[in-house]
Scaffold this motif. Structure first.
Motif, PDB file in Angstrom:
ATOM      1  N   ARG A 199       0.835  -1.215   0.000  1.00 61.12           N
ATOM      2  CA  ARG A 199       0.000   0.000   0.000  1.00 61.12           C
ATOM      3  C   ARG A 199       0.865   1.259   0.000  1.00 61.12           C
ATOM      4  NH1 ARG A 199      -5.508  -0.589   1.334  1.00 61.12           N
ATOM      5  NH2 ARG A 199      -6.103  -2.717   1.951  1.00 61.12           N
ATOM      6  N   LYS A 200       1.943   1.236   0.757  1.00 64.87           N
ATOM      7  CA  LYS A 200       2.856   2.390   0.786  1.00 64.87           C
ATOM      8  C   LYS A 200       3.460   2.644  -0.597  1.00 64.87           C
ATOM      9  CE  LYS A 200       4.682   2.439   5.546  1.00 64.87           C
ATOM     10  NZ  LYS A 200       5.948   2.374   6.311  1.00 64.87           N
ATOM     11  N   ILE A 201       3.994   1.584  -1.191  1.00 68.38           N
ATOM     12  CA  ILE A 201       4.685   1.707  -2.475  1.00 68.38           C
ATOM     13  C   ILE A 201       3.718   2.143  -3.575  1.00 68.38           C
ATOM     14  CG2 ILE A 201       5.886   0.415  -4.291  1.00 68.38           C
ATOM     15  CD1 ILE A 201       7.035  -1.354  -2.012  1.00 68.38           C
ATOM     16  N   MET A 202       2.520   1.585  -3.573  1.00 73.30           N
ATOM     17  CA  MET A 202       1.561   1.844  -4.650  1.00 73.30           C
ATOM     18  C   MET A 202       0.951   3.241  -4.585  1.00 73.30           C
ATOM     19  SD  MET A 202       1.712  -0.742  -6.636  1.00 73.30           S
ATOM     20  CE  MET A 202       0.302  -0.532  -7.715  1.00 73.30           C
ATOM     21  N   GLY A 203       1.010   3.905  -3.431  1.00 76.41           N
ATOM     22  CA  GLY A 203       0.420   5.241  -3.414  1.00 76.41           C
ATOM     23  C   GLY A 203       0.462   6.008  -2.117  1.00 76.41           C
ATOM     24  N   GLU A 204       0.467   5.310  -0.974  1.00 75.49           N
ATOM     25  CA  GLU A 204       0.396   6.037   0.296  1.00 75.49           C
ATOM     26  C   GLU A 204       1.605   6.940   0.524  1.00 75.49           C
ATOM     27  OE1 GLU A 204      -0.295   3.273   3.466  1.00 75.49           O
ATOM     28  OE2 GLU A 204      -2.376   2.890   2.864  1.00 75.49           O
ATOM     29  N   ASN A 205       2.791   6.485   0.093  1.00 80.61           N
ATOM     30  CA  ASN A 205       3.984   7.322   0.257  1.00 80.61           C
ATOM     31  C   ASN A 205       3.902   8.585  -0.592  1.00 80.61           C
ATOM     32  OD1 ASN A 205       5.170   5.600   2.115  1.00 80.61           O
ATOM     33  ND2 ASN A 205       6.452   4.554   0.614  1.00 80.61           N
TER      34      ASN A 205
END
Length: 325
Positions: free
Chosen positions: A308-314
Protein backbone atom coordinates in the motif's frame (compact mmCIF):
# COMPACT_ATOMS: atom_id res chain seq x y z
CA UNK A 1 -7.75 -10.25 0.63
CA UNK A 2 -6.75 -11.29 -2.89
CA UNK A 3 -4.13 -9.28 -4.81
CA UNK A 4 -6.88 -7.76 -6.96
CA UNK A 5 -8.96 -6.85 -3.91
CA UNK A 6 -5.93 -5.19 -2.33
CA UNK A 7 -5.24 -3.28 -5.53
CA UNK A 8 -8.84 -2.10 -5.81
CA UNK A 9 -8.85 -1.00 -2.17
CA UNK A 10 -5.46 0.75 -2.23
CA UNK A 11 -4.63 4.30 -3.27
CA UNK A 12 -2.64 3.84 -6.50
CA UNK A 13 -0.56 6.81 -7.65
CA UNK A 14 1.68 6.95 -10.72
CA UNK A 15 4.31 9.64 -10.29
CA UNK A 16 4.90 10.11 -14.03
CA UNK A 17 2.87 9.40 -17.15
CA UNK A 18 3.68 11.00 -20.50
CA UNK A 19 1.19 9.04 -22.58
CA UNK A 20 -0.97 10.32 -25.43
CA UNK A 21 -3.94 12.19 -23.99
CA UNK A 22 -7.30 10.81 -25.11
CA UNK A 23 -10.41 9.09 -23.78
CA UNK A 24 -8.91 5.66 -24.48
CA UNK A 25 -6.05 6.45 -22.11
CA UNK A 26 -8.46 7.52 -19.37
CA UNK A 27 -10.47 4.34 -19.88
CA UNK A 28 -7.30 2.30 -19.45
CA UNK A 29 -6.48 4.21 -16.26
CA UNK A 30 -9.83 3.10 -14.88
CA UNK A 31 -9.18 -0.49 -15.97
CA UNK A 32 -5.91 -0.33 -14.09
CA UNK A 33 -7.50 1.07 -10.95
CA UNK A 34 -5.32 4.18 -11.03
CA UNK A 35 -6.29 6.67 -8.32
CA UNK A 36 -4.12 9.55 -9.55
CA UNK A 37 -1.26 10.34 -11.91
CA UNK A 38 1.25 13.08 -12.57
CA UNK A 39 0.65 13.74 -16.28
CA UNK A 40 3.23 15.66 -18.30
CA UNK A 41 1.98 18.83 -20.03
CA UNK A 42 5.37 20.41 -20.82
CA UNK A 43 8.76 19.14 -21.98
CA UNK A 44 10.44 21.42 -24.51
CA UNK A 45 7.58 23.95 -24.74
CA UNK A 46 7.81 27.55 -23.58
CA UNK A 47 5.16 29.47 -21.64
CA UNK A 48 2.55 29.94 -24.37
CA UNK A 49 2.72 26.43 -25.82
CA UNK A 50 2.48 24.97 -22.31
CA UNK A 51 -0.61 27.06 -21.53
CA UNK A 52 -2.10 25.80 -24.81
CA UNK A 53 -1.39 22.20 -23.71
CA UNK A 54 -3.18 22.85 -20.42
CA UNK A 55 -6.17 24.36 -22.24
CA UNK A 56 -6.47 21.24 -24.41
CA UNK A 57 -6.01 18.98 -21.41
CA UNK A 58 -8.70 20.79 -19.44
CA UNK A 59 -11.12 20.48 -22.38
CA UNK A 60 -10.45 16.74 -22.67
CA UNK A 61 -10.91 16.22 -18.93
CA UNK A 62 -14.23 18.08 -19.08
CA UNK A 63 -15.38 15.76 -21.88
CA UNK A 64 -14.29 12.74 -19.85
CA UNK A 65 -15.44 13.84 -16.40
CA UNK A 66 -17.06 10.44 -15.91
CA UNK A 67 -13.53 8.96 -15.85
CA UNK A 68 -11.19 11.65 -14.49
CA UNK A 69 -11.07 14.73 -12.28
CA UNK A 70 -8.46 17.47 -11.83
CA UNK A 71 -6.16 17.33 -8.80
CA UNK A 72 -4.98 20.43 -6.95
CA UNK A 73 -4.72 18.94 -3.42
CA UNK A 74 -4.30 15.52 -1.84
CA UNK A 75 -7.96 15.82 -0.77
CA UNK A 76 -8.78 15.76 -4.50
CA UNK A 77 -6.90 12.45 -4.76
CA UNK A 78 -8.98 11.07 -1.88
CA UNK A 79 -12.14 12.27 -3.63
CA UNK A 80 -11.05 10.65 -6.89
CA UNK A 81 -10.71 7.34 -5.05
CA UNK A 82 -14.16 7.70 -3.48
CA UNK A 83 -15.73 8.61 -6.83
CA UNK A 84 -14.09 5.81 -8.80
CA UNK A 85 -12.34 8.31 -11.06
CA UNK A 86 -8.66 8.97 -11.75
CA UNK A 87 -7.22 12.24 -10.47
CA UNK A 88 -5.07 14.10 -13.00
CA UNK A 89 -2.37 16.43 -11.72
CA UNK A 90 -0.34 18.41 -14.22
CA UNK A 91 3.43 18.17 -14.24
CA UNK A 92 6.34 19.57 -16.26
CA UNK A 93 9.44 17.63 -17.29
CA UNK A 94 11.34 20.87 -17.79
CA UNK A 95 11.30 24.31 -16.13
CA UNK A 96 11.57 25.84 -19.62
CA UNK A 97 7.94 27.05 -19.47
CA UNK A 98 8.85 29.40 -16.61
CA UNK A 99 11.12 31.15 -19.14
CA UNK A 100 12.88 33.98 -17.25
CA UNK A 101 9.83 35.00 -15.20
CA UNK A 102 9.67 33.93 -11.56
CA UNK A 103 6.03 35.07 -11.46
CA UNK A 104 5.09 32.33 -13.93
CA UNK A 105 5.70 29.74 -11.19
CA UNK A 106 2.63 30.86 -9.26
CA UNK A 107 0.60 31.25 -12.46
CA UNK A 108 1.19 27.60 -13.33
CA UNK A 109 0.44 26.52 -9.77
CA UNK A 110 -2.94 28.23 -10.16
CA UNK A 111 -3.45 26.30 -13.42
CA UNK A 112 -3.01 23.00 -11.57
CA UNK A 113 0.70 22.24 -11.96
CA UNK A 114 1.93 20.33 -8.91
CA UNK A 115 5.33 18.90 -9.92
CA UNK A 116 8.05 20.45 -12.09
CA UNK A 117 11.27 18.79 -13.21
CA UNK A 118 14.04 21.35 -13.09
CA UNK A 119 15.69 20.35 -16.40
CA UNK A 120 15.02 17.88 -19.18
CA UNK A 121 18.30 16.22 -20.23
CA UNK A 122 20.09 19.46 -21.16
CA UNK A 123 20.78 22.92 -19.81
CA UNK A 124 18.19 25.62 -19.20
CA UNK A 125 18.12 28.81 -17.15
CA UNK A 126 17.74 26.84 -13.91
CA UNK A 127 20.47 24.22 -14.20
CA UNK A 128 21.71 21.27 -16.23
CA UNK A 129 20.26 17.94 -17.32
CA UNK A 130 21.89 14.53 -17.22
CA UNK A 131 23.25 14.57 -20.79
CA UNK A 132 25.52 17.62 -20.42
CA UNK A 133 28.48 18.78 -18.35
CA UNK A 134 26.75 19.91 -15.18
CA UNK A 135 27.53 23.38 -13.86
CA UNK A 136 25.00 23.07 -11.05
CA UNK A 137 22.01 25.15 -10.00
CA UNK A 138 22.12 28.73 -11.31
CA UNK A 139 21.45 31.77 -9.17
CA UNK A 140 18.15 32.20 -10.99
CA UNK A 141 17.50 28.51 -10.38
CA UNK A 142 17.81 29.09 -6.63
CA UNK A 143 15.12 31.75 -6.89
CA UNK A 144 12.92 29.34 -8.84
CA UNK A 145 13.38 26.62 -6.20
CA UNK A 146 12.46 29.09 -3.44
CA UNK A 147 9.36 30.19 -5.35
CA UNK A 148 8.32 26.58 -6.01
CA UNK A 149 8.68 25.94 -2.29
CA UNK A 150 6.57 29.00 -1.51
CA UNK A 151 3.65 28.20 -3.81
CA UNK A 152 3.78 24.43 -3.28
CA UNK A 153 5.18 22.87 -6.47
CA UNK A 154 7.40 19.82 -5.99
CA UNK A 155 10.91 19.89 -7.48
CA UNK A 156 11.60 16.82 -9.65
CA UNK A 157 15.16 15.78 -10.52
CA UNK A 158 14.69 12.66 -12.66
CA UNK A 159 16.40 13.91 -15.85
CA UNK A 160 18.63 16.38 -13.98
CA UNK A 161 22.44 16.24 -13.73
CA UNK A 162 24.16 15.13 -10.55
CA UNK A 163 25.54 18.53 -9.47
CA UNK A 164 22.29 20.39 -10.14
CA UNK A 165 20.31 17.66 -8.36
CA UNK A 166 22.51 17.83 -5.27
CA UNK A 167 22.24 21.61 -5.09
CA UNK A 168 18.43 21.55 -5.52
CA UNK A 169 18.17 18.96 -2.73
CA UNK A 170 20.28 21.20 -0.49
CA UNK A 171 18.48 24.41 -1.45
CA UNK A 172 14.90 23.18 -1.17
CA UNK A 173 13.11 23.61 2.14
CA UNK A 174 10.49 21.06 1.06
CA UNK A 175 10.91 17.43 -0.06
CA UNK A 176 12.07 16.95 -3.66
CA UNK A 177 11.85 13.82 -5.81
CA UNK A 178 13.18 11.67 -8.53
CA UNK A 179 9.66 11.02 -9.84
CA UNK A 180 10.80 8.36 -12.32
CA UNK A 181 14.27 6.84 -12.15
CA UNK A 182 16.12 3.54 -11.89
CA UNK A 183 19.33 2.55 -10.07
CA UNK A 184 22.65 2.53 -11.91
CA UNK A 185 23.58 -0.29 -9.52
CA UNK A 186 21.48 -2.57 -11.75
CA UNK A 187 22.31 -0.90 -15.08
CA UNK A 188 24.72 1.89 -15.89
CA UNK A 189 22.97 4.66 -17.85
CA UNK A 190 23.11 8.49 -17.78
CA UNK A 191 19.45 8.54 -16.68
CA UNK A 192 19.94 6.14 -13.78
CA UNK A 193 20.90 7.21 -10.25
CA UNK A 194 23.82 5.87 -8.24
CA UNK A 195 23.40 4.33 -4.81
CA UNK A 196 25.00 7.47 -3.34
CA UNK A 197 22.57 9.76 -5.18
CA UNK A 198 19.58 7.71 -4.02
CA UNK A 199 20.82 7.75 -0.43
CA UNK A 200 21.53 11.50 -0.57
CA UNK A 201 17.99 12.46 -1.59
CA UNK A 202 16.39 10.07 0.90
CA UNK A 203 18.60 11.19 3.80
CA UNK A 204 17.37 14.75 3.22
CA UNK A 205 13.67 13.93 3.22
CA UNK A 206 13.35 13.36 -0.52
CA UNK A 207 11.40 10.77 -2.46
CA UNK A 208 12.08 8.26 -5.25
CA UNK A 209 9.55 7.05 -7.84
CA UNK A 210 10.84 3.99 -9.67
CA UNK A 211 10.31 3.80 -13.43
CA UNK A 212 9.87 0.72 -15.59
CA UNK A 213 11.17 2.30 -18.83
CA UNK A 214 12.88 -0.75 -20.32
CA UNK A 215 15.93 0.99 -21.90
CA UNK A 216 17.02 1.71 -18.31
CA UNK A 217 16.13 -1.70 -16.79
CA UNK A 218 18.77 -4.41 -16.48
CA UNK A 219 16.88 -6.83 -18.74
CA UNK A 220 16.04 -4.14 -21.31
CA UNK A 221 13.16 -4.95 -23.66
CA UNK A 222 13.10 -8.53 -22.32
CA UNK A 223 12.08 -7.23 -18.88
CA UNK A 224 8.98 -8.48 -17.09
CA UNK A 225 6.96 -6.98 -14.26
CA UNK A 226 9.16 -9.05 -11.90
CA UNK A 227 12.28 -7.26 -13.21
CA UNK A 228 10.52 -4.00 -12.38
CA UNK A 229 9.84 -5.26 -8.86
CA UNK A 230 13.53 -6.19 -8.55
CA UNK A 231 14.42 -2.55 -9.26
CA UNK A 232 11.83 -1.32 -6.73
CA UNK A 233 13.30 -3.61 -4.08
CA UNK A 234 16.85 -2.51 -4.90
CA UNK A 235 15.94 1.16 -4.49
CA UNK A 236 13.87 0.53 -1.36
CA UNK A 237 16.83 -1.16 0.31
CA UNK A 238 18.71 2.14 -0.09
CA UNK A 239 16.03 4.78 0.54
CA UNK A 240 13.78 2.91 2.97
CA UNK A 241 10.14 1.88 2.75
CA UNK A 242 8.72 5.38 3.35
CA UNK A 243 10.59 7.20 0.55
CA UNK A 244 9.63 5.02 -2.41
CA UNK A 245 6.78 4.90 -4.89
CA UNK A 246 5.86 4.30 -8.52
CA UNK A 247 6.65 6.51 -11.51
CA UNK A 248 6.15 4.33 -14.55
CA UNK A 249 6.96 6.81 -17.35
CA UNK A 250 4.18 5.28 -19.47
CA UNK A 251 4.40 6.60 -23.05
CA UNK A 252 1.25 4.75 -24.14
CA UNK A 253 -0.20 5.72 -27.52
CA UNK A 254 2.76 7.70 -28.85
CA UNK A 255 4.47 7.01 -32.17
CA UNK A 256 7.98 7.36 -33.55
CA UNK A 257 7.62 11.11 -34.17
CA UNK A 258 7.07 11.72 -30.46
CA UNK A 259 10.25 9.90 -29.47
CA UNK A 260 12.21 11.75 -32.16
CA UNK A 261 11.01 15.00 -30.56
CA UNK A 262 11.85 13.82 -27.03
CA UNK A 263 15.35 12.62 -27.86
CA UNK A 264 16.61 15.79 -29.56
CA UNK A 265 17.73 18.82 -27.59
CA UNK A 266 14.91 21.42 -27.54
CA UNK A 267 12.88 18.90 -29.54
CA UNK A 268 14.74 19.51 -32.81
CA UNK A 269 18.49 20.15 -32.34
CA UNK A 270 21.25 17.60 -31.66
CA UNK A 271 20.34 13.99 -30.90
CA UNK A 272 20.81 13.19 -27.22
CA UNK A 273 20.05 9.48 -27.07
CA UNK A 274 18.60 6.53 -28.96
CA UNK A 275 16.16 4.40 -27.03
CA UNK A 276 15.80 1.67 -29.62
CA UNK A 277 12.60 -0.36 -29.37
CA UNK A 278 10.14 1.02 -26.80
CA UNK A 279 8.23 -1.79 -25.15
CA UNK A 280 7.07 -1.93 -21.53
CA UNK A 281 7.80 -4.93 -19.29
CA UNK A 282 5.77 -8.05 -19.94
CA UNK A 283 2.85 -8.06 -17.51
CA UNK A 284 2.51 -4.28 -17.37
CA UNK A 285 2.53 -3.31 -21.04
CA UNK A 286 -0.41 -0.93 -20.51
CA UNK A 287 -1.82 1.15 -17.69
CA UNK A 288 -4.77 -1.24 -17.59
CA UNK A 289 -2.42 -3.97 -16.33
CA UNK A 290 -1.49 -2.01 -13.18
CA UNK A 291 -3.08 -4.67 -10.89
CA UNK A 292 -0.34 -7.08 -12.02
CA UNK A 293 2.21 -4.87 -10.25
CA UNK A 294 0.42 -5.22 -6.92
CA UNK A 295 0.33 -8.98 -7.45
CA UNK A 296 4.04 -9.07 -8.34
CA UNK A 297 4.99 -7.11 -5.22
CA UNK A 298 3.04 -9.56 -3.05
CA UNK A 299 4.61 -12.48 -4.90
CA UNK A 300 8.04 -11.06 -4.06
CA UNK A 301 7.13 -11.31 -0.39
CA UNK A 302 6.24 -7.68 0.31
CA UNK A 303 3.68 -7.28 3.11
CA UNK A 304 0.25 -5.84 2.42
CA UNK A 305 0.97 -2.58 4.36
CA UNK A 306 4.25 -2.16 2.45
CA UNK A 307 2.53 -2.71 -0.90
CA UNK A 308 0.00 0.00 0.00
CA UNK A 309 2.86 2.39 0.79
CA UNK A 310 4.68 1.71 -2.47
CA UNK A 311 1.56 1.84 -4.65
CA UNK A 312 0.42 5.24 -3.41
CA UNK A 313 0.40 6.04 0.30
CA UNK A 314 3.98 7.32 0.26
CA UNK A 315 3.23 9.63 -2.69
CA UNK A 316 0.18 10.95 -0.82
CA UNK A 317 2.26 11.81 2.23
CA UNK A 318 5.07 13.57 0.37
CA UNK A 319 2.68 15.52 -1.86
CA UNK A 320 0.84 16.70 1.26
CA UNK A 321 4.18 17.81 2.70
CA UNK A 322 4.90 19.89 -0.41
CA UNK A 323 1.41 21.14 -1.28
CA UNK A 324 0.07 21.65 2.23
CA UNK A 325 -3.09 20.18 3.67
Amino acid sequence: MTPRELHDDAVVIDGLIIAKWNRELFEDMRRGGLTAANCTVSVWEGFQATVDNIVRSNALMAECRDLVRPVRTTADITRAKEEGRTGILFGFQNANAFEDQIGYVEVFKQLGVGIVQMCYNTQNLVGTGCYERDGGLSGFGREIVAEMNRVGIMCDLSHVGGNTSREVIEASEKPVCYSHCLPSGLKEHPRNKSDAELKFIADRGGFVGVTMFTPFLRAGIDATVDDYVEAIEYVMNIVGEDAIGIGTDFTQGHGEDFFEWLTHDKGYARRLTRFGEIINPEGIRTIGEFPNLTEALLRRGFSEPLVRKIMGENWMRVLRDVWGA
